[in-house]
Design a protein around this motif. Structure first.
Motif, PDB file in Angstrom:
ATOM      1  N   GLN A 274       0.823  -1.197   0.000  1.00 23.32           N
ATOM      2  CA  GLN A 274       0.000   0.000   0.000  1.00 23.32           C
ATOM      3  C   GLN A 274       0.862   1.254   0.000  1.00 23.32           C
ATOM      4  O   GLN A 274       1.705   1.446   0.868  1.00 23.32           O
ATOM      5  CB  GLN A 274      -0.922  -0.001   1.230  1.00 23.32           C
ATOM      6  CG  GLN A 274      -1.934   1.135   1.235  1.00 23.32           C
ATOM      7  CD  GLN A 274      -2.864   1.042   2.431  1.00 23.32           C
ATOM      8  OE1 GLN A 274      -2.556   0.381   3.414  1.00 23.32           O
ATOM      9  NE2 GLN A 274      -3.999   1.704   2.351  1.00 23.32           N
ATOM     10  N   LYS A 275       0.627   2.106  -0.962  1.00 25.40           N
ATOM     11  CA  LYS A 275       1.346   3.375  -1.030  1.00 25.40           C
ATOM     12  C   LYS A 275       0.784   4.348   0.006  1.00 25.40           C
ATOM     13  O   LYS A 275      -0.426   4.473   0.164  1.00 25.40           O
ATOM     14  CB  LYS A 275       1.183   3.959  -2.439  1.00 25.40           C
ATOM     15  CG  LYS A 275       1.732   5.348  -2.597  1.00 25.40           C
ATOM     16  CD  LYS A 275       1.415   5.880  -3.974  1.00 25.40           C
ATOM     17  CE  LYS A 275       1.855   7.334  -4.107  1.00 25.40           C
ATOM     18  NZ  LYS A 275       1.528   7.874  -5.452  1.00 25.40           N
ATOM     19  N   PRO A 276       1.641   5.052   0.732  1.00 27.31           N
ATOM     20  CA  PRO A 276       1.147   6.039   1.698  1.00 27.31           C
ATOM     21  C   PRO A 276       0.304   7.107   1.009  1.00 27.31           C
ATOM     22  O   PRO A 276       0.694   7.638  -0.034  1.00 27.31           O
ATOM     23  CB  PRO A 276       2.433   6.639   2.284  1.00 27.31           C
ATOM     24  CG  PRO A 276       3.482   5.616   2.035  1.00 27.31           C
ATOM     25  CD  PRO A 276       3.117   4.940   0.756  1.00 27.31           C
ATOM     26  N   GLN A 277      -0.832   7.407   1.572  1.00 31.98           N
ATOM     27  CA  GLN A 277      -1.758   8.350   0.966  1.00 31.98           C
ATOM     28  C   GLN A 277      -2.484   9.139   2.046  1.00 31.98           C
ATOM     29  O   GLN A 277      -2.916   8.584   3.056  1.00 31.98           O
ATOM     30  CB  GLN A 277      -2.779   7.610   0.093  1.00 31.98           C
ATOM     31  CG  GLN A 277      -3.685   8.516  -0.722  1.00 31.98           C
ATOM     32  CD  GLN A 277      -4.620   7.713  -1.601  1.00 31.98           C
ATOM     33  OE1 GLN A 277      -5.327   6.820  -1.138  1.00 31.98           O
ATOM     34  NE2 GLN A 277      -4.628   8.022  -2.899  1.00 31.98           N
ATOM     35  N   LEU A 278      -2.581  10.452   1.845  1.00 31.82           N
ATOM     36  CA  LEU A 278      -3.258  11.315   2.801  1.00 31.82           C
ATOM     37  C   LEU A 278      -4.736  11.431   2.449  1.00 31.82           C
ATOM     38  O   LEU A 278      -5.109  11.542   1.285  1.00 31.82           O
ATOM     39  CB  LEU A 278      -2.625  12.709   2.816  1.00 31.82           C
ATOM     40  CG  LEU A 278      -1.185  12.811   3.333  1.00 31.82           C
ATOM     41  CD1 LEU A 278      -0.703  14.258   3.259  1.00 31.82           C
ATOM     42  CD2 LEU A 278      -1.079  12.293   4.765  1.00 31.82           C
ATOM     43  N   ARG A 279      -5.560  11.399   3.490  1.00 28.82           N
ATOM     44  CA  ARG A 279      -7.003  11.558   3.338  1.00 28.82           C
ATOM     45  C   ARG A 279      -7.499  12.594   4.345  1.00 28.82           C
ATOM     46  O   ARG A 279      -6.954  12.723   5.445  1.00 28.82           O
ATOM     47  CB  ARG A 279      -7.738  10.227   3.583  1.00 28.82           C
ATOM     48  CG  ARG A 279      -7.480   9.184   2.523  1.00 28.82           C
ATOM     49  CD  ARG A 279      -8.090   7.828   2.944  1.00 28.82           C
ATOM     50  NE  ARG A 279      -9.502   7.933   3.297  1.00 28.82           N
ATOM     51  CZ  ARG A 279     -10.487   7.889   2.421  1.00 28.82           C
ATOM     52  NH1 ARG A 279     -10.226   7.718   1.132  1.00 28.82           N
ATOM     53  NH2 ARG A 279     -11.739   7.984   2.818  1.00 28.82           N
ATOM     54  N   TYR A 280      -8.533  13.348   3.943  1.00 30.92           N
ATOM     55  CA  TYR A 280      -9.181  14.239   4.890  1.00 30.92           C
ATOM     56  C   TYR A 280      -9.825  13.434   6.005  1.00 30.92           C
ATOM     57  O   TYR A 280     -10.253  12.292   5.803  1.00 30.92           O
ATOM     58  CB  TYR A 280     -10.257  15.080   4.199  1.00 30.92           C
ATOM     59  CG  TYR A 280      -9.747  16.082   3.203  1.00 30.92           C
ATOM     60  CD1 TYR A 280      -8.856  17.087   3.570  1.00 30.92           C
ATOM     61  CD2 TYR A 280     -10.184  16.049   1.873  1.00 30.92           C
ATOM     62  CE1 TYR A 280      -8.403  18.016   2.650  1.00 30.92           C
ATOM     63  CE2 TYR A 280      -9.744  16.981   0.947  1.00 30.92           C
ATOM     64  CZ  TYR A 280      -8.846  17.960   1.339  1.00 30.92           C
ATOM     65  OH  TYR A 280      -8.403  18.879   0.417  1.00 30.92           O
ATOM     66  N   ASP A 281      -9.905  14.023   7.189  1.00 28.44           N
ATOM     67  CA  ASP A 281     -10.610  13.402   8.310  1.00 28.44           C
ATOM     68  C   ASP A 281     -12.032  13.947   8.355  1.00 28.44           C
ATOM     69  O   ASP A 281     -12.249  15.165   8.452  1.00 28.44           O
ATOM     70  CB  ASP A 281      -9.880  13.714   9.622  1.00 28.44           C
ATOM     71  CG  ASP A 281     -10.517  13.032  10.807  1.00 28.44           C
ATOM     72  OD1 ASP A 281     -10.174  11.875  11.087  1.00 28.44           O
ATOM     73  OD2 ASP A 281     -11.387  13.669  11.462  1.00 28.44           O
ATOM     74  N   LEU A 282     -13.030  13.067   8.258  1.00 26.16           N
ATOM     75  CA  LEU A 282     -14.423  13.483   8.141  1.00 26.16           C
ATOM     76  C   LEU A 282     -14.891  14.265   9.366  1.00 26.16           C
ATOM     77  O   LEU A 282     -15.578  15.290   9.240  1.00 26.16           O
ATOM     78  CB  LEU A 282     -15.324  12.266   7.921  1.00 26.16           C
ATOM     79  CG  LEU A 282     -16.829  12.568   7.776  1.00 26.16           C
ATOM     80  CD1 LEU A 282     -17.083  13.541   6.637  1.00 26.16           C
ATOM     81  CD2 LEU A 282     -17.611  11.269   7.564  1.00 26.16           C
ATOM     82  N   GLU A 283     -14.515  13.808  10.540  1.00 22.49           N
ATOM     83  CA  GLU A 283     -14.942  14.532  11.745  1.00 22.49           C
ATOM     84  C   GLU A 283     -14.370  15.947  11.765  1.00 22.49           C
ATOM     85  O   GLU A 283     -15.063  16.912  12.098  1.00 22.49           O
ATOM     86  CB  GLU A 283     -14.524  13.777  13.008  1.00 22.49           C
ATOM     87  CG  GLU A 283     -15.049  14.416  14.288  1.00 22.49           C
ATOM     88  CD  GLU A 283     -14.666  13.659  15.543  1.00 22.49           C
ATOM     89  OE1 GLU A 283     -15.434  13.693  16.521  1.00 22.49           O
ATOM     90  OE2 GLU A 283     -13.575  13.043  15.553  1.00 22.49           O
ATOM     91  N   TRP A 284     -13.118  16.089  11.371  1.00 27.10           N
ATOM     92  CA  TRP A 284     -12.489  17.409  11.355  1.00 27.10           C
ATOM     93  C   TRP A 284     -13.139  18.318  10.306  1.00 27.10           C
ATOM     94  O   TRP A 284     -13.386  19.499  10.567  1.00 27.10           O
ATOM     95  CB  TRP A 284     -10.999  17.270  11.093  1.00 27.10           C
ATOM     96  CG  TRP A 284     -10.289  18.587  11.018  1.00 27.10           C
ATOM     97  CD1 TRP A 284      -9.749  19.183   9.920  1.00 27.10           C
ATOM     98  CD2 TRP A 284     -10.060  19.496  12.106  1.00 27.10           C
ATOM     99  NE1 TRP A 284      -9.204  20.402  10.246  1.00 27.10           N
ATOM    100  CE2 TRP A 284      -9.378  20.621  11.576  1.00 27.10           C
ATOM    101  CE3 TRP A 284     -10.376  19.477  13.465  1.00 27.10           C
ATOM    102  CZ2 TRP A 284      -8.996  21.703  12.370  1.00 27.10           C
ATOM    103  CZ3 TRP A 284      -9.999  20.562  14.253  1.00 27.10           C
ATOM    104  CH2 TRP A 284      -9.321  21.648  13.706  1.00 27.10           C
ATOM    105  N   LEU A 285     -13.407  17.792   9.128  1.00 23.69           N
ATOM    106  CA  LEU A 285     -14.083  18.582   8.105  1.00 23.69           C
ATOM    107  C   LEU A 285     -15.427  19.100   8.611  1.00 23.69           C
ATOM    108  O   LEU A 285     -15.788  20.268   8.384  1.00 23.69           O
ATOM    109  CB  LEU A 285     -14.310  17.746   6.844  1.00 23.69           C
ATOM    110  CG  LEU A 285     -13.089  17.328   6.036  1.00 23.69           C
ATOM    111  CD1 LEU A 285     -13.529  16.480   4.845  1.00 23.69           C
ATOM    112  CD2 LEU A 285     -12.294  18.533   5.566  1.00 23.69           C
ATOM    113  N   THR A 286     -16.155  18.255   9.309  1.00 18.63           N
ATOM    114  CA  THR A 286     -17.471  18.651   9.811  1.00 18.63           C
ATOM    115  C   THR A 286     -17.351  19.719  10.885  1.00 18.63           C
ATOM    116  O   THR A 286     -18.156  20.660  10.944  1.00 18.63           O
ATOM    117  CB  THR A 286     -18.222  17.431  10.358  1.00 18.63           C
ATOM    118  OG1 THR A 286     -18.174  16.359   9.397  1.00 18.63           O
ATOM    119  CG2 THR A 286     -19.674  17.765  10.639  1.00 18.63           C
TER     120      THR A 286
END
Length: 563
Positions: A274-286
């Motif tokens: 698995q290649k390292p990949q950044l994702r938004y955090d849903l709780e933080w976005l909300t």
């Protein structure tokens, strides 16, 4: 997943990447993610350099511009927070985070992201009490005062982080949490840094807001920098959880500035899988969406809502599942952080051998620019850009870059001078000798810095900005004001009630509001149109809002130890 933690980078990216490359070769490992704990110094050019609060003797382009221009590509996915030695004008373009160069991501004023299942949070800057309750009123070109206040932490960022309900695995700060020395080998620390004794004994060493976040969030790991020494501690929380704290040094020979951890990912897959990949955090976005109305761009103190406040005002913004579902819909159920880096400023061009010595006194600070990454993010989440609000509120033109990026942006391969001297109260000399004046939190405002010939009257935000639909049937309100060195400790296994990452080896060698101003309109002649609907000609002189100049007093060694 192997993560390299670095203390104060001070712009030495080439050296840091070279060291990591050597470690990978010698130990036959692959490091997946590099985390830097501030003083990153993402200076793209000489104009950015003039926005950085450092002693004149330390003004140095270093090597970040090579990664910004595309001359070099960051070999490892890199994540960083801001400190007190930064190209503040560039970072201010990305208040919610974004790519500062290909494969190099800034976390923003405060933020939470996920990398292969590991939840990483952070807060940029350092704490100064006299600026903590203010809004984000600064924008370039800076005065000598705002050049420093711009990187001081604000209460809204701490307030937002306190709304998190799910465990954070790794927390980052530039400041140390206050009283952290009670949980480590303080005697060893004082042998290396005896000047810390008075502040430790008076409980003034470190940041009170970070201490509060540590006690509330209880992350498994907390990493910091700022004080230019290595210090480890193990915090035992009352509920039995533990936090392993580690502060690291600056990037210099024979200094302990890098540490490598092996943290299993959520699904246990290895780097090969698995290649390292950044994702938004849903709780933080909300949380960002729910607290958008609390943004302040004023230089006066404001307050966050609290229990027992006026009327039925909401004070708990921990999102519900329904609120998170609405935000997830805004992102089409895909939280992958887009690879949308775009150069909007010309990169530094090193002078030739025949160009002679550069006179830094003729280099001016740049104007404030709106970054397309922030515009896209704000449009999607339906929130406001603080920089844009600050400029609109003071009647300034919204600048969009006219720089034409002539070179292609590299895509990461699959995994794998002399200006007038100014005393900086926030300064931590990059030498070990602490020779700068210090600044306490109690300051006097006795002198106003001279403004431009045509001062801009400060108007209320409600009169400047369009009325949002959510308050169309109520009285007009001002949307921004209403409330506005013992390594053995770190290497111990941690047992916590939430998601466990197992034992970690540490290498010693190493409601959705519609007030959204993020998209300026353009007329056919190229001039900008403010969100109030008034056209701003291109030749309007940009005025600087009146700024107070603080008189500083020597109080604590910690204040001297670098803002």
């Amino acid at each position: 997943m192997k993560i390299a933690i670095e203390g104060c980078a001070h712009g030495e990216l080439e050296k840091i990447y070279d060291l990591i490359g050597s470690i990978q070769e010698e130990q036959n490992i692959a490091i997946d993610l590099l985390i830097c704990c501030g003083d990153f110094q993402s200076t793209r050019n000489l104009q950015d350099l003039q926005c950085m609060a450092v002693p004149q003797k330390h003004l140095d382009m270093c090597s970040f511009y090579k990664y910004y221009s595309g001359e070099k590509l960051a070999p490892i996915l890199t994540l960083f927070i801001g400190g007190n030695h930064e190209a503040s004008n560039y970072l201010q373009e990305l208040p919610y985070g974004g790519w500062v160069a290909p494969n190099i991501y800034y976390l923003g004023y405060a933020g939470v992201v996920e990398c292969n299942g590991v939840r990483i949070g952070g807060i940029s800057g350092i704490f100064k009490g006299h600026d903590f309750l203010k809004g984000r009123f600064e924008f370039p070109p800076y005065t000598e005062s705002t050049k420093r206040s711009v990187y001081h932490q604000r209460q809204i960022d701490v307030f937002r982080l306190k709304q998190l309900s799910h465990p954070v695995d790794i927390m980052l700060s530039h400041d140390w949490p206050r009283a952290i020395t009670e949980h480590g080998n303080v005697n060893q620390l004082l042998r290396f840094k005896p000047a810390f004794r008075e502040d430790i004994e008076s409980n003034r060493l470190g940041s009170g807001p970070c201490e509060d976040l540590l006690q509330q969030l209880k992350p498994q790991y907390w990493f910091a920098a700022h004080l230019h020494c290595k210090f480890a501690a193990l915090v035992e929380h009352k509920d039995g959880q533990q936090t392993k704290f580690l502060a690291l040094d600056k990037c210099l020979p024979r200094r302990r500035f890098l540490q490598v951890l092996d943290i299993p990912t959520e699904d246990g897959e290895s780097q090969e899988d698995q290649k390292p990949q950044l994702r938004y955090d849903l709780e933080w976005l909300t949380i960002l969406n729910l607290t958008n109305h609390l943004i302040s761009v004023r230089s006066t103190n404001g307050y966050m809502p609290g229990e027992g406040g006026d009327g039925d005002e909401r004070f708990n913004f921990t999102p519900t599942e329904e609120e998170k579902a609405k935000v997830l819909h805004c992102f089409d159920s895909d939280l992958t952080i887009p690879d949308n880096f775009l150069r909007i400023a010309a990169p530094y061009q090193p002078p030739g051998d025949d160009d002679g010595r550069l006179n830094m006194s003729i280099v001016e600070q740049p104007q404030a620019y709106v970054n397309p990454q922030t515009t896209a993010f704000c449009d999607r989440l339906n929130i406001d850009d603080p920089l844009r609000l600050a400029m609109l509120m003071t009647g300034h033109k919204l600048n969009t870059s006219t720089y034409v990026d002539s070179g292609p942006v590299q895509t990461p391969a699959s995994s794998k001078p002399n200006k007038r001297a100014m005393t900086n109260a926030d300064e931590l000399d990059v030498d070990d000798d602490d020779d700068d004046d210090v600044e306490g939190d109690d300051v006097k405002q006795d002198e106003t810095v001279q403004t431009s010939e045509r001062p801009v009257a400060r108007t209320s935000l409600s009169s400047t900005l369009p009325q949002p639909r959510w308050c169309a049937e109520t009285e007009s309100q001002e949307s921004d004001l209403s409330t506005t060195l013992n390594d053995s400790l770190v290497s111990q296994a941690t047992t916590t009630p939430h998601k466990s990452f197992g034992d970690s080896s540490l290498s010693e060698s190493l409601p959705v509001v519609n007030l959204n101003l993020s998209s300026p309109q353009q007329t056919t002649d190229g001039s900008a149109v403010a969100d109030s609907g008034e056209q701003v000609p291109n030749d309007v002189v940009q005025d600087t809002p009146p700024i107070k100049k603080f008189k500083r007093r020597n109080q604590t060694i910690y204040a001297n130890e670098d803002d």
